[in-house]
Design a protein around this motif. Structure first.
Motif, PDB file in Angstrom:
ATOM      1  N   ALA A  98       0.763  -1.012   0.065  1.00  0.00           N
ATOM      2  CA  ALA A  98      -0.093  -0.070  -0.090  1.00  0.00           C
ATOM      3  C   ALA A  98       0.813   1.302   0.006  1.00  0.00           C
ATOM      4  O   ALA A  98       0.461   2.457   0.113  1.00  0.00           O
ATOM      5  CB  ALA A  98      -1.042   0.123   1.222  1.00  0.00           C
ATOM      6  N   GLY A  99       2.157   1.184  -0.170  1.00  0.00           N
ATOM      7  CA  GLY A  99       3.044   2.333  -0.104  1.00  0.00           C
ATOM      8  C   GLY A  99       3.396   2.838   1.104  1.00  0.00           C
ATOM      9  O   GLY A  99       3.639   3.879   1.251  1.00  0.00           O
ATOM     10  N   ASN A 105       0.673   5.358  -0.033  1.00  0.00           N
ATOM     11  CA  ASN A 105       0.565   5.601  -1.245  1.00  0.00           C
ATOM     12  C   ASN A 105       1.923   6.365  -1.539  1.00  0.00           C
ATOM     13  O   ASN A 105       2.004   7.342  -2.704  1.00  0.00           O
ATOM     14  CB  ASN A 105      -0.578   6.536  -1.632  1.00  0.00           C
ATOM     15  N   PHE A 106       3.082   5.798  -1.052  1.00  0.00           N
ATOM     16  CA  PHE A 106       4.295   6.325  -1.537  1.00  0.00           C
ATOM     17  C   PHE A 106       5.045   5.377  -2.682  1.00  0.00           C
ATOM     18  O   PHE A 106       4.868   4.251  -2.446  1.00  0.00           O
ATOM     19  CB  PHE A 106       5.283   6.624  -0.216  1.00  0.00           C
ATOM     20  N   GLN A 139       4.436  11.065  -3.130  1.00  0.00           N
ATOM     21  CA  GLN A 139       3.171  10.708  -3.095  1.00  0.00           C
ATOM     22  C   GLN A 139       2.495  11.186  -4.663  1.00  0.00           C
ATOM     23  O   GLN A 139       2.254  12.492  -4.532  1.00  0.00           O
ATOM     24  CB  GLN A 139       2.622  11.285  -1.789  1.00  0.00           C
ATOM     25  N   LYS A 140       2.341  10.340  -5.456  1.00  0.00           N
ATOM     26  CA  LYS A 140       2.033  11.017  -6.746  1.00  0.00           C
ATOM     27  C   LYS A 140       0.400  11.433  -6.632  1.00  0.00           C
ATOM     28  O   LYS A 140       0.340  12.640  -7.221  1.00  0.00           O
ATOM     29  CB  LYS A 140       1.915   9.864  -7.771  1.00  0.00           C
ATOM     30  N   ARG A 171       3.459  15.218  -3.693  1.00  0.00           N
ATOM     31  CA  ARG A 171       4.202  15.839  -2.360  1.00  0.00           C
ATOM     32  C   ARG A 171       5.338  14.910  -2.088  1.00  0.00           C
ATOM     33  O   ARG A 171       5.317  13.699  -2.599  1.00  0.00           O
ATOM     34  CB  ARG A 171       3.285  15.739  -1.146  1.00  0.00           C
ATOM     35  N   SER A 172       6.355  15.568  -1.543  1.00  0.00           N
ATOM     36  CA  SER A 172       7.581  14.618  -1.092  1.00  0.00           C
ATOM     37  C   SER A 172       7.812  14.713   0.493  1.00  0.00           C
ATOM     38  O   SER A 172       7.844  15.975   0.803  1.00  0.00           O
ATOM     39  CB  SER A 172       8.687  14.743  -2.011  1.00  0.00           C
TER      40      SER A 172
END
Length: 691
Positions: free
Chosen positions: A8-9, A41-42, A79-80, A84-85
């Motif tokens: 799940a990232g 979600n990463f 995080q698409k 954001r990073s």
């Protein structure tokens, strides 16, 4: 340490030591208010690694120099869905791990409100744990020892009811948290460099033995207000198969920034006495009058009727100055010197103290001159009674007043509920305040001793004028409460002191409080049975085992004048060190520590025990092999016992060298203190060799 992403990232990390699992895969991330969470979600967009190995010298400390040696892994996550990073930076040391979250400046992540941090510590077993309840307001609990799964806010002693301001978290514990595994590993969880963020507590999931971070909220329930770029405090996990390695670890210090103070020659480790203990035992008072409902502005303090018990008066202060000068102490702390004590406690009152107006019987100018003539420094006391907004408004005037009147050190206090109302002692607002005080006192070249603050996280590296803090259950609880059990001082070095020095105020010689009850000039109270839960010899040993560059001889002068032979150790013991050796240690049971005085060929040893009788073994192989030393042993007498016969002690001197091993009989709740000084020809003739 290894890092991965779940399907799940979700960021995951795990930690092992000598092939043994310490932390099973645990999740990382943060939840935000009014924004998508930063915990899933990463994808991994970048990985950097490096090595670091350097040495630095602290302004003061337990050792002369500190090695900072680690491998670093920095993982950049993207995080698409939100564009954001974030970065997670790991530093792996030989004795543990530090990691933190970093938020670079970016268009889609500028301002954020943290709802919660969801850092997990997924422990691999149901470990023996030394803990106090998670509490937003206080650290002044007696420690409980239980299995991790048995942690519960219902397990508490009467000590909890003595704490005036509490906010307990269900199934929560505080850091530093100390654990021992069934197969003999020692684990410590804490944080480093707590700046512009809330303190981290831990909440236990008893089903999977996972501890999850729980940040202290503000009045609106929010945990932190951040603006990028920003880095959180470091989360720290120390691990070893030797308890001594936990005590000698410098990982937390190494994760803090270097000193922000360019010139530090004015910062001096200090040994002091003070007008303080007599208020705790009831022979004196902080307040000048017994009138109440007084206002700071508008009261003519000179017209109040004195109660005759006010301890911080000119005559009494001169008595302490004389005692300090006679016995070589650096300073005298004076509490209760300033107006406002009649109406200070429990009222949630804004305007309590102004920190510049003395009571009518305290002559600031005359005492400045008198102390200077004796080469003694007075130590200021600023009790805020929790009214922090009031203190913020008045700090500059207070510090200016201090410098004008010869005060180079201040003890601050934060008893009671915080103003701004709704804030907690350990929340982001108060964390920022404590750090502001450290920075502001440094600008005035004032040394700081903070009481009732958030627990330390190694910031004394960044602000070396911040000599010590309280932030735990100190010695004063022995004066008027159920007290501190004999094991208390064997746990604190593994818990509270991991973040920094503690002003524990040792050196109580009149162990039984009934002695002081008989001296009270009022109420004719009957003896209350309270006492310090140690022997007198253990009180001496605490000067070595409870590390601080700020050490108080906490009892009244007359208590020392009756036992000057034992008082000699307090006079001799150093407060700054070139080297520290942990000779033996087991949390909750015993500690024996040897320290070498700064720039001297003198060593001091402290050995303490819990409620059990034992014999401590102290090998002196750290001594210079070419020299002989006089070892003066301050020990429990054969009949000593912390409860039944606490003031029975013996003093013996011998000749020793690096091949000697001292066998120290320790009474229940007892201890031993040893000074080791290089022997001269006369000493070699006078004293026998230790066998």
């Amino acid at each position: 340490m290894s890092f991965s992403l779940s399907t799940a990232g979700e960021p995951l990390y795990q930690l092992s030591y000598k092939t043994k699992t310490i932390i099973k895969p645990g999740k990382l991330g943060l939840l935000l208010n009014d924004a998508d969470p930063l915990n899933a979600n990463f994808t991994i967009s970048k990985i950097d690694s490096s090595k670091h190995d350097s040495t630095w010298e602290p302004v003061w400390g337990e050792v002369k120099s500190i090695r900072n040696n680690y491998n670093e892994l920095t993982v950049t996550l993207y995080q698409k869905s939100t564009n954001r990073s974030i970065l997670i930076r790991f530093r792996l040391f030989n004795d543990g791990l530090g990691f933190r979250y970093e938020f670079p400046k970016q268009a889609n992540l500028q301002h954020m409100v943290v709802k919660e941090e969801v850092t997990e510590f997924a422990l691999a077993g149901d470990h023996k744990t030394f803990w106090i309840p998670g509490d937003y307001e206080t650290n002044e609990y007696v420690y409980s020892t239980s299995k991790l799964s048995e942690i519960s806010p219902t397990i508490r002693s009467a000590s909890a009811d003595e704490i005036s301001t509490r906010a307990v978290i269900p199934d929560g514990v505080q850091t530093p948290l100390m654990m021992k595994t069934a197969d003999g590993l020692y684990i410590n969880i804490h944080e480093a460099a707590l700046v512009n963020y809330s303190a981290m507590h831990l909440v236990l999931n008893k089903q999977n033995l996972t501890l999850t971070s729980h940040l202290v909220p503000d009045a609106r329930g929010n945990k932190a207000y951040l603006q990028t770029p920003f880095s959180t405090p470091w989360r720290t996990i120390l691990v070893s198969d030797k308890a001594a390695d936990i005590l000698t670890s410098k990982t937390i210090l190494n994760l803090n920034e270097p000193s922000k103070i360019e010139t530090t020659d004015w910062i001096k480790p200090t040994k002091y006495v003070g007008i303080w203990w007599e208020m705790h035992v009831g022979t004196g008072s902080w307040n000048y009058s017994d009138e109440s409902n007084l206002k700071l502005d508008g009261t003519d303090w000179s017209k109040l009727k004195p109660n005759g018990r006010h301890a911080a008066n000119t005559t009494n202060t001169k008595r302490y100055i004389d005692f300090a000068a006679q016995h070589g102490f650096d300073g005298v702390l004076v509490e209760g010197w300033n107006v406002g004590w009649e109406d200070w406690f429990g009222q949630w009152k804004e305007e309590v103290f102004d920190f510049t107006t003395p009571y009518p019987d305290f002559d600031v100018k005359a005492l400045h001159q008198y102390a200077a003539s004796k080469n003694v420094k007075l130590i200021m006391h600023h009790e805020t009674s929790g009214s922090v907004t009031n203190y913020e408004r008045r700090m500059d005037a207070a510090f200016t007043f201090m410098k004008e009147n010869g005060y180079d050190a201040v003890k601050t206090g934060y008893v009671g509920r915080i103003i701004p109302r709704g804030e907690f002692h350990d929340g982001q607002w108060m964390v920022n305040h404590f750090n502001r005080v450290a920075a502001r006192t440094a600008q005035y070249k004032i040394m700081l001793d903070a009481h009732e603050p958030v627990r330390p996280t190694g910031l004394h590296r960044t602000y070396p004028n911040w000599l010590a803090s309280e932030a735990a259950r100190g010695n004063e609880f022995n004066a008027w409460s159920v007290g501190n059990p004999p094991e208390h001082e064997t746990i604190l070095p593994f818990t509270r002191l991991m973040g920094g020095p503690m002003d524990y105020t040792p050196g109580i010689f009149e162990i039984k409080m009934d002695y002081y009850v008989a001296q009270r000039p009022f109420n004719n109270q009957s003896p209350n049975g309270n006492q310090v839960h140690t022997t007198l010899a253990k009180q001496l040993a605490l000067y070595v085992t409870m590390y601080s560059p700020l050490q108080m001889a906490a009892d009244l002068p007359e208590a020392y004048e009756k036992r000057m032979d034992a008082f000699q150790f307090i006079k001799d013991v150093a407060v700054d060190w070139d080297d520290t050796q942990i000779l033996e240690a087991e949390p909750g049971d015993y500690i024996t520590i040897a320290r070498k005085a700064k720039n001297k060929n003198e060593w001091f040893i402290g050995s303490i025990s819990d409620e059990n009788k034992r014999t401590s073994s102290a090998s002196l192989n750290f001594l210079d092999s070419k020299k002989k030393y006089v070892a003066t042993l301050y020990m429990d007498a054969p009949t000593a016992h912390w409860k039944d016969n606490p003031m029975a002690y013996e003093i013996k001197s011998f000749i020793v060298d690096s091949t000697s091993t001292l066998k120290l009989p320790i009474a229940p709740g007892g201890g031993a203190a040893i000074s080791l000084k290089e022997a001269n020809a006369a000493d070699l003739k006078k004293f026998k060799r230790y066998k």
